[in-house]
Design a protein around this motif. Sequence first.
Motif, PDB file in Angstrom:
ATOM      1  N   ASP A 214      -5.559   1.829  -1.134  1.00 53.63           N
ATOM      2  CA  ASP A 214      -4.442   2.624  -1.635  1.00 53.63           C
ATOM      3  C   ASP A 214      -5.007   3.919  -2.220  1.00 53.63           C
TER       4      ASP A 214
ATOM      5  N   LEU B  76       0.864  -1.185   0.000  1.00 54.45           N
ATOM      6  CA  LEU B  76       0.000   0.000   0.000  1.00 54.45           C
ATOM      7  C   LEU B  76       0.901   1.235   0.000  1.00 54.45           C
TER       8      LEU B  76
ATOM      9  N   SER C  86      -7.532  -2.733  -4.133  1.00 57.86           N
ATOM     10  CA  SER C  86      -6.444  -2.422  -3.197  1.00 57.86           C
ATOM     11  C   SER C  86      -6.846  -2.636  -1.741  1.00 57.86           C
TER      12      SER C  86
END
Length: 313
Positions: A285, A157, A193
């Motif tokens: 993210d 991340l 993400s």
Amino acid sequence: MRINTLPTQIASDDSVNTTASTEAIRFQAPPGGRLSPAMGAAFQRDGFLILEDFITPGTCEALIERAGELLAGFSPDTVTVFSTRSQVHKSDDYFLQSGDKIRFFFEEDAFDEAGRLRQARVLSINKIGHALHDLDPVFEASSRTPALATLAAGLGLHEPRLLQSMYIFKQPWIGGEVNCHQDATFLYTEPQSCVGFWFALEDATLENGCLHAIPGRQPLRQRFRRTPGGLVMEDLPHEPWPEIEPIPLEVPRGSLVVLDGLLPHLSGPNHSPRSRHAYTLHLIDGRAHYPADNWLQRAPDLPLRGFEGAVCP
Ligand code: FE2
């Protein structure tokens, strides 16, 4: 107290194995949250990672105590029942506006036919969500730590954003099951993400409804979306779940279970006399696109933040 029913297998740093796990492999939490190559490989392979003793018993106690204080201060003039089976909420507005608030959701079986709580409020609540990490100083202190910042970076991340937090009670006797799902269904980004941090504040066992997972990542099969007509669970083209038995992720208190957003996972009901409190934090993210039809939206005056200002609790 440590549970003694756990398999004793604790992976060592050099036990890199590329075959999907058929039982839960556990690691001791790495110093400072720095993942070893074996830990990184396990997460890439399995889509989950168990790190024992990531948080201290003192932190577990502090979060349990704080959740109790929040609940004691809650006036239930508006309540929402959270259906763990369908993962829908029967009062959409209360739920929909909870992305940047601290709100309270009750167990499906908590009420009798007349709408009265069957047992004390403290034993009837399903969860508190969804911005504890930004609005409550005790939860924020445990959500923004240098170790978690290092861990998030190690998981890839690059611009971590703390999106959602939940305190999950999994009550004795009535704690509901959670059907097999992927967290990216609820927290969707392009590209995917979403990563979940699941902290066991109490021992999580087969008896009190521990997590189970089908190791690996699967294509996203559903999206939970806002539409003009309300919330919908939209099916995406998908294959059935792999025909393998989900493996139990029994963990002692203080463990952190890292969950990839595409990992199929579930938890059973709690029919035991012991609760199974957990605190969960979901990150995305900041470089990924976060669509406006995700259920969780934040007010402009409470923008998503990362780990800036993280301090040891
Ligand atoms: Fe989940």
